[in-house]
Motif scaffolding. Structure first.
Motif, mmCIF file in Angstrom:
data_model
loop_
_atom_site.group_PDB
_atom_site.id
_atom_site.type_symbol
_atom_site.label_atom_id
_atom_site.label_comp_id
_atom_site.label_asym_id
_atom_site.label_seq_id
_atom_site.Cartn_x
_atom_site.Cartn_y
_atom_site.Cartn_z
ATOM 1 N N VAL A 182 0.870 -1.164 -0.030
ATOM 2 C CA VAL A 182 -0.030 -0.084 -0.082
ATOM 3 C C VAL A 182 1.129 1.165 0.091
ATOM 4 C CG1 VAL A 182 -1.899 1.312 1.417
ATOM 5 C CG2 VAL A 182 -1.926 -1.219 1.341
ATOM 6 N N PRO A 183 0.495 2.263 -0.909
ATOM 7 C CA PRO A 183 1.373 3.426 -0.909
ATOM 8 C C PRO A 183 1.443 4.059 0.758
ATOM 9 C CG PRO A 183 0.138 3.309 -2.844
ATOM 10 C CD PRO A 183 -0.156 2.237 -1.852
ATOM 11 N N LEU A 184 2.402 4.549 0.848
ATOM 12 C CA LEU A 184 2.493 5.100 2.142
ATOM 13 C C LEU A 184 1.673 6.240 2.509
ATOM 14 C CD1 LEU A 184 4.163 4.863 4.963
ATOM 15 C CD2 LEU A 184 5.660 6.848 4.160
ATOM 16 N N TRP A 185 1.371 7.100 1.559
ATOM 17 C CA TRP A 185 0.341 8.214 1.909
ATOM 18 C C TRP A 185 -1.034 7.809 2.047
ATOM 19 C CZ3 TRP A 185 -4.005 9.520 -1.026
ATOM 20 C CH2 TRP A 185 -3.790 8.848 -2.155
ATOM 21 N N GLU A 186 -1.457 6.436 1.532
ATOM 22 C CA GLU A 186 -2.634 6.205 1.678
ATOM 23 C C GLU A 186 -2.768 5.547 3.022
ATOM 24 O OE1 GLU A 186 -4.192 3.416 -1.338
ATOM 25 O OE2 GLU A 186 -3.520 4.646 -2.957
ATOM 26 N N LEU A 187 -1.785 4.824 3.380
ATOM 27 C CA LEU A 187 -1.756 4.058 4.961
ATOM 28 C C LEU A 187 -1.904 5.525 5.869
ATOM 29 C CD1 LEU A 187 -1.588 1.416 6.079
ATOM 30 C CD2 LEU A 187 0.957 1.776 6.327
ATOM 31 N N ILE A 188 -1.125 6.485 5.871
ATOM 32 C CA ILE A 188 -0.932 7.512 6.689
ATOM 33 C C ILE A 188 -2.630 8.097 6.673
ATOM 34 C CG2 ILE A 188 -0.074 9.871 7.287
ATOM 35 C CD1 ILE A 188 2.397 8.693 6.218
ATOM 36 N N LEU A 189 -3.096 8.532 5.527
ATOM 37 C CA LEU A 189 -4.336 9.050 5.470
ATOM 38 C C LEU A 189 -5.323 8.229 6.095
ATOM 39 C CD1 LEU A 189 -6.250 11.214 4.276
ATOM 40 C CD2 LEU A 189 -6.360 9.883 2.093
ATOM 41 N N SER A 190 -5.200 7.093 5.969
ATOM 42 C CA SER A 190 -6.361 5.913 6.538
ATOM 43 C C SER A 190 -6.270 6.069 8.020
ATOM 44 C CB SER A 190 -6.095 4.693 5.879
ATOM 45 O OG SER A 190 -6.728 3.768 6.613
ATOM 46 N N ILE A 191 -5.142 5.985 8.534
ATOM 47 C CA ILE A 191 -4.745 5.901 9.782
ATOM 48 C C ILE A 191 -5.161 7.245 10.478
ATOM 49 C CG2 ILE A 191 -3.095 5.755 11.774
ATOM 50 C CD1 ILE A 191 -1.860 3.719 10.204
ATOM 51 N N ALA A 192 -4.880 8.464 9.900
ATOM 52 C CA ALA A 192 -5.121 9.703 10.358
ATOM 53 C C ALA A 192 -6.716 9.858 10.533
ATOM 54 C CB ALA A 192 -4.636 10.706 9.528
ATOM 55 N N LEU A 193 -7.264 9.185 9.606
ATOM 56 C CA LEU A 193 -8.803 9.257 9.504
ATOM 57 C C LEU A 193 -9.295 8.735 10.382
ATOM 58 C CD1 LEU A 193 -9.847 9.477 5.757
ATOM 59 C CD2 LEU A 193 -10.133 11.207 7.307
#
Lengths: 302, 436
Positions: B387-398
């Motif tokens: 999974v691209p890192l930015w997607e992971l970070i976005l998902s966890i932040a949300l």
């Protein structure tokens, strides 16, 4: 000195005004009866005093400072709708509730043991709540209310569900608490118990204070110039003066008891004078104050 | 001082001390192990030596069946009826009657006493093989040895290699990725439902018990709710950990005590008639699954484990806080059902979508892995495939943001709901409490 000062408190629930600018002082070291018909706003007021809900406007002072969350450790509350965790052991349960009120585990256990000895219920220590009868559970709830030795206690309908023996025990305990310096609010519809143990009362209706004061003073405010007389004679009441209206008459042998209402603001001494002039032997003469029940009904209906 | 620890302590110990906790903790791994071991054990136990009389109307199969460790074949002469009688008399375990003429590939296996479950499978297997050889010889004029050579020289090997955005290559195991992702997703789903439900049930119980007013006159409803949620979470983590440890210990114990089961499983496996197909396909998968060691080592274990805990925790926290709020709004469990379904629908849908073999790279799964209510399952499903890192970070932040929002919302519902009795609450009513 007032332990609680309620100043112009208003609380609204959606479209219902539960408290409407209520102002009330509760003096320290007394048993204070909080009265009122169902839906008058008593429970809302109690929940504000126990910091469960906040008023929309107005202030509540506790020992002179605004009531805050930490003050609940100095408050004991026995709600009308009360229960316990059914599966929990009696002792664990009370210790838990006491810890939530700021006691340490050791201190809570020590004090709880004292209470168990006092009520002679040591054998209940390890029993589950569901194994106890309703009356037994009420005792546990009472202990849970007082175990942290608060100086301000609120009992909401404490006598409901108690048999006469246990109700008497509870009454004595409430008087003991007062003797130790605690202030007690007693919210109840049981007017007999109010007369018996309350020093002062406040009557609330439609979220407003209707009546407030020292209990006998309040009753005097509602007096109807009604007197009770006993004489050691048979009385002929047919030619009594019209200002003295006989409400009730009972004769036993040579003794006669009368309840007389004095009309037209005639001084009560005139009644006594009349009886003496008529050569009756007066054995008792006292004013009948209205019961709290009557006061309640009158105050609410007006 | 915060009273949350006192509440956590009670919520934790009151559950852990219950008999039902100990029973379910022990029973779950036992049941799982039993489900694995018992069928194998039963199949083995009934797997006695068998003697099969073969009666072939065409005489083609005579002496062609190979005796195995468990099954022996004999070819006595006689009529079918007399053979059957000999079977009844206990002379043999079964009679294989192969039909004549064009039906020579069909047979009946007569038996009197129940033979091992595997017998039919073993006989069929041998018959298939004999028929296969005959076709090779008669139609294609190839003998078995030549056939084996053809088979071996025509085998290929395809390795899946994933290239990421930077052009880096990573050996990939598509099947393993999917299985691991699915298992993680299902575990989170189970944990969230099992324990978030406990939070709700306990809120309802406290309300019905009428103890709640005493408690919230001592602590803030928010503290009470958080203490409960954390307490139940600790119970869940402990129970999960104990079950995993127990399952592993049991598995080793069984292997130690009954070593034959596992050593023979691979031999007996395909023979167990009903399980043949599944077991065989599993074996094929297993061998290709771990064929490439480098692929195994390139598996994103660290990311997976860290993310598993993050999504596991916050997924639970979100649903537990929502369930606590909704539990406080009702007096009984029946009434609570109207709220449970709409709230749990995102999770149920996600588990359905990923179990229907949706690709971890599909747009739908990608969006599900970013939306907070579905991400705990969908993201875990995606992680093994990269999974691209930015997607992971976005998902966890949300996810974390939603958790804060849910706790805030539920605390509002909780505060009002706890003292509300005897009224059937609607969504509209709850919304009013939130705005209050």
């Amino acid at each position: 000195m007032n332990i609680i000062e309620i100043k112009d408190v208003t609380k609204k629930f959606s479209n219902q005004l539960a408290l409407d600018g209520l102002t009330l002082d509760i003096p320290e070291g007394r048993i204070f009866g909080l009265l009122g018909p169902n839906g008058a706003g008593k429970t809302t007021l109690i929940r504000i005093l126990t910091h469960i809900t906040m008023p929309d406007s107005g202030r509540v002072l506790f020992h002179g400072h605004p009531l805050e969350a930490a003050d609940v450790e100095n408050i004991g509350y026995l709600p009308e709708e009360r229960g316990l965790y059914k599966k929990m052991k009696v002792s664990e349960q009370v210790v838990y509730l006491a810890r939530l009120r700021g006691l340490s585990k050791q201190e809570a256990t020590r004090r709880l043991k004292e209470w168990f000895q006092k009520f002679d219920i040591d054998s209940w220590w390890n029993r589950r709540v569901e194994e106890l009868s309703k009356g037994m559970q009420q005792k546990i709830q009472f202990i849970a209310t007082v175990v942290h030795q608060p100086d301000f206690l609120i009992f909401d309908e404490p006598f409901s569900g108690f048999d006469p023996v246990n109700a008497e025990t509870l009454k004595q305990e409430i008087l003991n608490l007062k003797a130790q310096g605690a202030t007690v609010i007693l919210s109840t519809h049981n007017m007999a118990s109010v007369e018996e143990i309350c020093d002062e009362i406040a009557l609330v209706n439609h979220g407003r204070l209707v009546l407030n004061g020292e209990i006998n003073e309040v009753r005097r405010r509602f007096k109807q110039s009604l007197f009770h007389i006993s004489v050691a004679n048979n009385i002929d009441t047919s030619n009594f003066p019209t200002d003295f209206q006989i409400v009730k008459k009972t004769s036993v042998g040579n003794e006669t008891s009368l309840n007389i209402q004095i009309l037209n603001n005639t001084p009560s001494n005139q009644l006594l004078q009349y009886l003496i002039e008529q050569q009756y032997t007066v054995t008792a003469f006292n004013e009948i104050l209205p019961s709290m029940n009557e006061v309640f009904i009158k105050a609410v209906q007006s | 001082m915060s009273k949350i620890p006192i509440i956590i302590e009670r919520e934790f110990f009151s559950r852990v001390k219950k008999k039902s906790f100990i029973v379910t903790t022990l029973l779950m791994p036992l049941m799982i192990i039993a489900l694995i071991v018992i069928p194998v054990y039963v199949a083995q136990k009934t797997d006695k030596d068998c003697l099969v009389y073969v009666l072939d109307e065409n005489d083609y199969f005579i002496n062609k069946f190979a005796d195995t460790e468990k099954v022996h074949f004999a070819y006595p002469s006689g009529e079918l009826e007399s053979m059957k009688q000999r079977c009844i008399d206990g002379e043999c375990d079964a009679v294989l009657h192969i039909l004549s003429g064009s039906q020579s590939n069909q047979a009946n296996l007569y038996y009197h006493k129940d033979p091992p479950l595997s017998l039919k499978g073993r006989v069929t297997e041998q018959m298939d093989k004999i028929l296969f050889d005959r076709t090779l010889m008669d139609t294609f004029h190839i003998d078995l040895q030549k056939y084996e050579i053809i088979k071996q020289t025509s085998q290929s090997s395809v390795a899946a290699v994933q290239i990421d955005a930077d052009g880096q290559e990573r050996a990939s195991m598509m099947l393993l990725n999917r299985i691991v992702g699915l298992i993680c997703g299902v575990l989170i789903y189970m944990f969230v439902f099992l324990y978030a439900n406990q939070v709700m049930r306990s809120s309802i119980e406290e309300k019905a018990n009428r103890i709640v007013e005493i408690i919230i006159s001592s602590v803030k409803p928010f503290e009470f709710m958080m203490g409960k949620i954390i307490g139940v979470a600790l119970v869940g983590i402990l129970q999960f950990a104990m079950q995993i440890v127990l399952a592993v210990v049991l598995l080793f114990g069984v292997q130690f005590l009954l070593p034959t089961i596992f050593s023979e499983t691979t031999v007996a496996g395909p023979d167990v008639a009903s399980a043949t197909a599944a077991a065989e396909s599993m074996q094929i998968q297993n061998s290709s699954l771990f064929s490439d060691i480098s692929a195994f080592y390139s598996f994103p274990f660290t990311t997976l484990i860290i993310c598993f805990f993050i999504y596991f925790l916050f997924g639970y926290l979100i649903y537990a806080s929502l369930f606590a709020g909704l539990g406080s709004a009702t007096d009984n469990e029946t009434d609570s059902n109207q709220f449970v379904l709409p709230v749990s629908l995102p999770l149920i849908l996600t588990i359905m979508i990923i179990s229907m073999e949706a690709s971890a790279q599909s747009t739908l799964v990608k969006w599900l892995s970013i939306i907070p209510f579905t991400s705990p399952i969908a993201m875990l499903y995606r992680i093994p495939s990269g999974v691209p890192l930015w997607e992971l970070i976005l998902s966890i932040a949300l996810l974390i943001g939603t958790f804060v929002l849910c706790v805030w919302l539920s605390a509002k519902i909780y505060r009002t709901g706890l003292l509300m009795y005897g009224k059937k609450v609607t969504w509209k009513e709850i919304w009013r409490w939130v705005r209050m």
